[in-house]
Design a protein around this motif. Structure first.
Motif, short mmCIF file in Angstrom:
data_model
loop_
_atom_site.label_atom_id
_atom_site.label_comp_id
_atom_site.label_asym_id
_atom_site.label_seq_id
_atom_site.Cartn_x
_atom_site.Cartn_y
_atom_site.Cartn_z
N ASN A 94 0.69 -1.13 0.02
CA ASN A 94 -0.18 -0.12 0.00
C ASN A 94 0.85 1.26 0.04
O ASN A 94 2.08 1.34 0.36
N THR A 95 0.33 2.55 -0.19
CA THR A 95 0.95 3.46 -0.59
C THR A 95 1.25 3.90 1.37
O THR A 95 0.64 3.38 2.26
N PRO A 96 2.28 4.91 1.81
CA PRO A 96 2.26 4.92 3.07
C PRO A 96 1.33 5.17 3.88
O PRO A 96 0.36 6.11 3.35
N ILE A 97 1.19 4.81 5.10
CA ILE A 97 0.19 5.01 5.96
C ILE A 97 0.63 6.15 6.85
O ILE A 97 1.72 5.97 7.72
N ALA A 98 0.16 7.26 7.10
CA ALA A 98 0.35 8.28 8.13
C ALA A 98 -0.44 7.79 9.78
O ALA A 98 -1.53 7.63 9.89
N LEU A 99 0.50 7.78 10.70
CA LEU A 99 0.19 7.01 11.95
C LEU A 99 0.06 8.25 12.82
O LEU A 99 0.85 9.10 12.64
#
Length: 407
Positions: A94-99
């Motif tokens: 997946n594309t980067p996940i903002a946590l």
């Protein structure tokens, strides 16, 4: 500025929900606990606020106006916008996940590959059954079929089918009811495919929490009574051009090769016992020796079920399809192993084998302008993320699809 209005505002079935983690143990479902990570860029795409108020009246009361929608949205995001640690660590899926800094406990019942149960913080009070939360911590996501994610298109299909099933079974006056969806949450990142397909938005589907019968999460004897009930549920759906069992997920091919019976599923040859062999031989003979295509009944159950009178709560609509005609044999298994092919059968020429009623079938929905507009909304979602456009498109598609039931 006026608040966003993304109320799905669709009918739903009042019913019991799992309230405590111990309820799963009472049904034999062992839970595995893990830590999940907060997603920073999540937003509520739409919610069925009446269903949320009905199930969480102690929090939101029974207000029917939109004044509490923003509060409910914040509550949904605070308590549901999470992703599994394995999913967050994966590369190329997946594309980067903002946590964000939030951490929470989640629990997985058996066979919850991309779903989990979340509770009120520091509590055993269950809130949601969430689909699309990522793979468990001891697994890595694998393309294309085990990526741990739920795409926006998949979620929209589930929501559409849930409400079409409810409309059809309400029209039929059948006690077959779908498990309600509370909301769909955009996680703010996309699923990747690497096979030429465009990336797709990853979302969460929030459902009423439920237990499930043992035979649907473990190889456990299903029995003739429940098999018959599932067969009847499938047949009742078919009257309205809907099916849980025709997508090929549980499909068997039976033929005679070099004078011997051959049974295959997904290209693999299966062995069956003598009793089943004799039955399949007779079915081949009744079919003038032509090969058989047999679809296994794939209706998934939630909660308690009754065969007499027929009373079922059903869930997991991802494999439901529209159909204008049915031609395959139908099979509902009795044994713990459905590939034994020991069960109930119905041939297409059987008097009780139901074809869609042309006056009631919902299968024409895919040809409607509202359905086409919804598909366009899904394709353009990241480019044109209108506040309420998607919700309105879903409502319009349901309104158009259900017209045959109102005439």
């Amino acid at each position: 500025m006026s608040p966003r209005i993304h109320d799905l505002a669709q009918p739903f079935t009042i019913g019991p929900r799992v309230r405590h983690l111990a309820d799963y143990a009472d049904s034999g479902q062992a839970l595995i606990e893990e830590q999940v990570l907060g997603v920073a860029d999540a937003r509520v795409l739409f919610a069925n606020y009446a269903a949320i108020r009905a199930d969480f009246g102690m929090l939101w009361g029974s207000h029917t106006d939109t004044s509490s929608h923003i509060e409910i949205d914040h509550w949904l995001l605070d308590n549901a916008a999470f992703i599994s640690s394995s999913q967050a660590a994966a590369q190329g899926i997946n594309t980067p996940i903002a946590l964000d800094s939030r951490r929470a406990s989640a629990w997985r019942p058996p066979r919850y590959g991309r779903a989990a149960v979340l509770c009120l913080p520091s509590s055993d009070q269950v809130l949601f059954d969430i689909k699309g939360i990522g793979v468990p911590p001891d697994e890595a996501p694998v393309l294309p079929h085990s990526n741990g994610l739920l795409t926006l298109a998949e979620a929209m299909h589930e929501v559409l089918m849930e409400h079409l099933v409810l409309a059809a079974m309400t029209h039929a006056k059948e006690a077959i009811t779908p498990l309600p969806t509370y909301a769909v949450i955009d996680l703010g990142f996309d699923a990747l495919w690497h096979d030429g397909r465009a990336s797709e938005p990853a979302v969460l589907l929030l459902r009423r929490p439920c237990t499930r019968p043992r035979c649907q999460w473990q190889r456990y004897w299903q029995g003739a009574e429940l098999a018959g009930a599932l067969m009847q549920a499938e047949l009742r759906l078919r009257r309205y051009g809907l099916t849980a069992s025709s997508c090929g997920a549980v499909r068997f091919h039976v033929s005679r090769e070099n004078g011997k019976l051959q049974v295959q599923r997904d290209g693999a040859t299966l062995k069956v016992n003598n009793q089943v062999t004799k039955r399949l031989e007779q079915m081949l003979a009744n079919n003038q020796g032509k090969p058989l295509v047999i679809d296994g009944v794939n209706v998934q159950l939630a909660g308690e079920s009754s065969a007499e009178p027929l009373q079922l709560q059903i869930m997991d609509f991802g494999r439901y399809r529209f159909a204008e005609r049915f031609d395959h044999h139908l099979y509902a298994w009795i044994d713990a192993d459905y590939q034994n092919l020991n069960g109930l059968y119905m041939a297409p020429d059987h008097l009780q084998y139901i074809q869609p009623d042309p006056l009631l079938s919902l299968a024409k929905a895919v040809e409607g302008t509202a359905f086409a507009a919804l598909q366009q909304q899904l394709r353009d979602f990241r480019q044109k993320p209108g506040d309420d456009d998607l919700c309105q498109a879903v409502r319009a598609a349901l309104e158009e699809a259900c017209r045959p039931l109102r005439s």
